[in-house]
Motif scaffolding. Structure first.
Motif, PDB file in Angstrom:
ATOM      1  N   PRO A 128      31.895  11.238  42.490  1.00 24.31           N
ATOM      2  CA  PRO A 128      30.912  10.861  43.221  1.00 24.31           C
ATOM      3  C   PRO A 128      30.634  11.299  44.794  1.00 24.31           C
ATOM      4  CG  PRO A 128      32.005   8.921  42.874  1.00 24.31           C
ATOM      5  CD  PRO A 128      32.616  10.006  42.295  1.00 24.31           C
ATOM      6  N   TYR A 129      29.593  11.360  45.328  1.00 26.37           N
ATOM      7  CA  TYR A 129      29.423  11.316  46.855  1.00 26.37           C
ATOM      8  C   TYR A 129      28.359  10.231  47.294  1.00 26.37           C
ATOM      9  CZ  TYR A 129      28.594  12.286  51.790  1.00 26.37           C
ATOM     10  OH  TYR A 129      28.382  12.446  53.049  1.00 26.37           O
ATOM     11  N   GLU A 130      28.832   9.333  47.959  1.00 29.57           N
ATOM     12  CA  GLU A 130      27.959   8.054  48.524  1.00 29.57           C
ATOM     13  C   GLU A 130      27.183   8.621  49.766  1.00 29.57           C
ATOM     14  OE1 GLU A 130      30.764   4.547  46.548  1.00 29.57           O
ATOM     15  OE2 GLU A 130      30.165   4.652  48.414  1.00 29.57           O
ATOM     16  N   PRO A 131      26.011   8.998  49.785  1.00 29.42           N
ATOM     17  CA  PRO A 131      25.414   9.440  50.958  1.00 29.42           C
ATOM     18  C   PRO A 131      25.290   7.934  52.062  1.00 29.42           C
ATOM     19  CG  PRO A 131      23.747   9.589  49.224  1.00 29.42           C
ATOM     20  CD  PRO A 131      24.973   8.796  48.587  1.00 29.42           C
ATOM     21  N   PRO A 132      25.718   8.394  53.305  1.00 30.86           N
ATOM     22  CA  PRO A 132      25.883   7.121  54.331  1.00 30.86           C
ATOM     23  C   PRO A 132      24.419   6.574  54.398  1.00 30.86           C
ATOM     24  CG  PRO A 132      26.442   9.145  55.190  1.00 30.86           C
ATOM     25  CD  PRO A 132      25.812   9.639  53.930  1.00 30.86           C
ATOM     26  N   ALA A 133      24.658   5.224  54.341  1.00 36.47           N
ATOM     27  CA  ALA A 133      23.383   4.313  54.750  1.00 36.47           C
ATOM     28  C   ALA A 133      23.074   4.315  56.092  1.00 36.47           C
ATOM     29  CB  ALA A 133      23.638   2.903  54.215  1.00 36.47           C
ATOM     30  N   ARG A 134      23.823   4.591  56.813  1.00 42.08           N
ATOM     31  CA  ARG A 134      23.441   4.721  58.499  1.00 42.08           C
ATOM     32  C   ARG A 134      24.155   5.700  59.184  1.00 42.08           C
ATOM     33  NH1 ARG A 134      26.232   0.154  62.215  1.00 42.08           N
ATOM     34  NH2 ARG A 134      28.308  -0.110  61.098  1.00 42.08           N
ATOM     35  N   ALA A 135      23.574   6.854  58.984  1.00 43.88           N
ATOM     36  CA  ALA A 135      24.060   7.886  59.792  1.00 43.88           C
ATOM     37  C   ALA A 135      23.284   8.058  60.879  1.00 43.88           C
ATOM     38  CB  ALA A 135      24.224   9.190  58.958  1.00 43.88           C
ATOM     39  N   GLU A 136      24.126   8.465  62.024  1.00 43.53           N
ATOM     40  CA  GLU A 136      23.420   8.840  63.383  1.00 43.53           C
ATOM     41  C   GLU A 136      22.310   9.935  63.281  1.00 43.53           C
ATOM     42  OE1 GLU A 136      26.295   7.174  63.464  1.00 43.53           O
ATOM     43  OE2 GLU A 136      25.672   5.495  64.697  1.00 43.53           O
ATOM     44  N   LEU A 137      22.782  10.833  62.315  1.00 51.47           N
ATOM     45  CA  LEU A 137      22.133  11.867  62.285  1.00 51.47           C
ATOM     46  C   LEU A 137      22.078  12.523  60.893  1.00 51.47           C
ATOM     47  CD1 LEU A 137      23.194  14.554  65.194  1.00 51.47           C
ATOM     48  CD2 LEU A 137      21.033  13.531  64.755  1.00 51.47           C
ATOM     49  N   VAL A 138      21.186  12.964  60.326  1.00 54.65           N
ATOM     50  CA  VAL A 138      21.050  13.652  58.907  1.00 54.65           C
ATOM     51  C   VAL A 138      20.736  15.136  59.064  1.00 54.65           C
ATOM     52  CG1 VAL A 138      20.321  13.593  56.631  1.00 54.65           C
ATOM     53  CG2 VAL A 138      20.529  11.579  57.902  1.00 54.65           C
ATOM     54  N   ILE A 139      21.618  16.143  58.627  1.00 52.75           N
ATOM     55  CA  ILE A 139      21.224  17.540  58.750  1.00 52.75           C
ATOM     56  C   ILE A 139      21.321  18.325  57.660  1.00 52.75           C
ATOM     57  CG2 ILE A 139      21.947  19.556  59.964  1.00 52.75           C
ATOM     58  CD1 ILE A 139      22.802  18.000  62.397  1.00 52.75           C
ATOM     59  N   ASP A 140      20.320  19.009  56.914  1.00 50.17           N
ATOM     60  CA  ASP A 140      20.355  19.819  55.949  1.00 50.17           C
ATOM     61  C   ASP A 140      20.685  21.426  56.459  1.00 50.17           C
ATOM     62  OD1 ASP A 140      20.015  21.567  53.782  1.00 50.17           O
ATOM     63  OD2 ASP A 140      18.303  20.374  53.106  1.00 50.17           O
ATOM     64  N   THR A 141      21.790  21.717  56.204  1.00 50.30           N
ATOM     65  CA  THR A 141      21.985  23.073  56.891  1.00 50.30           C
ATOM     66  C   THR A 141      21.626  24.240  55.951  1.00 50.30           C
ATOM     67  OG1 THR A 141      24.113  23.501  55.553  1.00 50.30           O
ATOM     68  CG2 THR A 141      24.636  22.368  57.588  1.00 50.30           C
ATOM     69  N   SER A 142      20.733  23.885  54.837  1.00 49.19           N
ATOM     70  CA  SER A 142      19.926  24.882  54.193  1.00 49.19           C
ATOM     71  C   SER A 142      18.666  25.175  55.026  1.00 49.19           C
ATOM     72  CB  SER A 142      19.936  24.465  52.702  1.00 49.19           C
ATOM     73  OG  SER A 142      19.002  23.482  52.494  1.00 49.19           O
ATOM     74  N   VAL A 143      18.548  24.451  55.980  1.00 54.00           N
ATOM     75  CA  VAL A 143      17.103  24.559  56.381  1.00 54.00           C
ATOM     76  C   VAL A 143      17.318  24.241  57.925  1.00 54.00           C
ATOM     77  CG1 VAL A 143      15.646  23.912  54.786  1.00 54.00           C
ATOM     78  CG2 VAL A 143      16.429  22.110  56.077  1.00 54.00           C
ATOM     79  N   THR A 144      18.397  23.998  58.333  1.00 53.57           N
ATOM     80  CA  THR A 144      18.697  23.913  59.956  1.00 53.57           C
ATOM     81  C   THR A 144      19.615  25.038  60.487  1.00 53.57           C
ATOM     82  OG1 THR A 144      18.454  21.410  59.453  1.00 53.57           O
ATOM     83  CG2 THR A 144      19.427  22.008  61.660  1.00 53.57           C
ATOM     84  N   PRO A 145      19.110  25.766  61.230  1.00 51.40           N
ATOM     85  CA  PRO A 145      20.079  26.870  61.953  1.00 51.40           C
ATOM     86  C   PRO A 145      21.367  25.990  62.718  1.00 51.40           C
ATOM     87  CG  PRO A 145      17.678  26.984  62.528  1.00 51.40           C
ATOM     88  CD  PRO A 145      17.702  26.018  61.770  1.00 51.40           C
ATOM     89  N   LEU A 146      22.563  26.917  62.715  1.00 49.89           N
ATOM     90  CA  LEU A 146      23.649  26.256  63.066  1.00 49.89           C
ATOM     91  C   LEU A 146      23.334  25.854  64.702  1.00 49.89           C
ATOM     92  CD1 LEU A 146      26.655  25.912  62.960  1.00 49.89           C
ATOM     93  CD2 LEU A 146      26.776  28.371  63.406  1.00 49.89           C
ATOM     94  N   ALA A 147      22.753  26.622  65.244  1.00 48.69           N
ATOM     95  CA  ALA A 147      22.709  26.361  66.862  1.00 48.69           C
ATOM     96  C   ALA A 147      21.812  25.061  66.848  1.00 48.69           C
ATOM     97  CB  ALA A 147      21.861  27.556  67.521  1.00 48.69           C
ATOM     98  N   GLU A 148      20.712  24.822  66.050  1.00 48.87           N
ATOM     99  CA  GLU A 148      19.899  23.672  66.043  1.00 48.87           C
ATOM    100  C   GLU A 148      20.840  22.384  65.986  1.00 48.87           C
ATOM    101  OE1 GLU A 148      16.163  23.826  64.223  1.00 48.87           O
ATOM    102  OE2 GLU A 148      16.314  21.406  64.198  1.00 48.87           O
ATOM    103  N   SER A 149      21.917  22.618  64.817  1.00 47.43           N
ATOM    104  CA  SER A 149      22.873  21.649  64.483  1.00 47.43           C
ATOM    105  C   SER A 149      23.588  21.210  65.517  1.00 47.43           C
ATOM    106  CB  SER A 149      23.583  21.918  63.312  1.00 47.43           C
ATOM    107  OG  SER A 149      22.803  22.052  61.867  1.00 47.43           O
ATOM    108  N   VAL A 150      24.243  22.179  66.106  1.00 51.49           N
ATOM    109  CA  VAL A 150      24.976  22.007  67.382  1.00 51.49           C
ATOM    110  C   VAL A 150      24.187  21.279  68.377  1.00 51.49           C
ATOM    111  CG1 VAL A 150      26.313  22.992  69.198  1.00 51.49           C
ATOM    112  CG2 VAL A 150      26.643  23.731  66.799  1.00 51.49           C
TER     113      VAL A 150
END
Ligand SMILES: Nc1ncnc2c1ncn2[C@@H]1O[C@H](COP(=O)(O)OS(=O)(=O)O)[C@@H](OP(=O)(O)O)[C@H]1O
Ligand SMILES: Nc1ncnc2c1ncn2[C@@H]1O[C@H](COP(=O)(O)OP(=O)(O)O)[C@@H](O)[C@H]1O
Length: 182
Positions: free
Chosen positions: A145-167
C-alpha cells in the motif's frame, strides 16, 4: 545581531518514480546557489548507510522513517534545512516524523501525487517491470500500500506540473506561510 532563520524540513513522499529525487536535486541546487546548505536524506542513501539492515516490511519502513525524522529534527534544532526524499508509504510514520521535527522547527510535507500509471511508465530504475515479473514480490503501489497523506502542506502531480513550478511552490511553502493544500 542578524535574525536567525528557523530550521525547516521539506519531506517529499510518493511512489517510486513520482519525482522525489529529481525535485530534491533541483531544490538543493537552487538553495546551494544562494549559499544555503542543505542536509539531504534520500531513501536510497539512508538505506545504504543508516538503515542498511532494513527490509521493505511495514515495520522496517516505519523504523526507517522514524530514524529519518529523528535526524531531521536534530538538524532543524540548530536552524538547518533538511530535504527528505522517501516513499514513506504509511501515514502514522510520516506523522511521527512530523512530530519529531516540529519539536524544533517547521515541517513541510509535500505529497508527490503522480499517478501510478505515470510512475510505472517512467520506470526509472526498472523496478516496476521487475515487480510485474514477480522478481520483487512486495512493491509499493502494486502489491504493497501507499497511504496518501491526509494533511500535506503541498500536493504536486509531476505528470502535469513542470519541475521549475514544483520547486517554486516548495520554496514559497518553506519560506512563507503557504496554506495547506487539499
Ligand atoms: N519493494 C520495494 N518497494 C518500494 N521501493 C523499493 C522496493 N525495493 C527497492 N526499492 C527501492 O527503494 C527505494 C525506497 O526506499 P525508501 O527508503 O524511500 O522507502 S521507505 O520510505 O522506507 O518505504 C525506492 O527508491 P525510489 O525509486 O527513489 O522511490 C526504490 O528504488
Ligand atoms: N515535471 C517533472 N517533475 C519531476 N520529474 C519529472 C517531471 N517530468 C518528468 N520527470 C521524470 O520522472 C522521473 C522521476 O524519477 P525520480 O526523481 O527518480 O523519482 P523518485 O525519486 O520519486 O523515485 C525522472 O526521470 C524525471 O526526469
Amino acid at each position: 545581531m542578524s535574525e536567525k532563520r528557523p530550521g525547516v524540513t521539506v519531506f517529499l513522499t510518493g511512489l517510486s518514480g513520482a519525482g522525489k529525487s529529481t525535485i530534491t536535486d533541483a531544490l538543493v541546487a537552487e538553495l546551494a546557489a544562494e549559499g544555503r546548505p542543505v542536509t539531504v536524506l534520500d531513501g536510497d542513501v539512508v538505506r545504504a548507510h543508516l538503515s542498511s539492515e532494513l527490509s521493505f516490511s511495514k515495520e522496517h519502513r516505519d523504523l526507517n522513517i522514524r530514524r529519518i525524522g529523528w535526524v531531521a529534527g536534530e538538524v532543524v534544532k540548530h536552524g538547518g534545512t533538511v530535504v527528505v526524499a522517501a516513499i514513506a508509504p504509511y501515514e502514522a510514520a510520516r506523522e511521527e516524523a512530523r512530530a519529531l521535527v516540529e519539536e524544533h522547527g517547521r515541517f513541510v510535507l509535500v505529497h508527490l501525487s503522480t499517478p501510478l500509471e505515470v510512475c510505472e511508465d517512467r520506470d526509472v530504475k526498472g523496478l516496476y517491470a521487475k515487480a510485474r515479473a514477480g522478481e520483487i514480490p512486495v512493491f509499493t503501489g502494486l502489491s504493497d500500500p501507499y497511504e496518501p497523506p491526509a494533511r500535506a502542506e503541498l500536493v504536486i502531480d509531476t505528470s502535469v506540473t513542470p519541475l521549475a513550478e514544483s520547486v517554486a511552490r516548495i520554496r514559497s511553502a518553506m519560506d512563507g506561510a503557504a496554506p495547506p493544500a487539499g
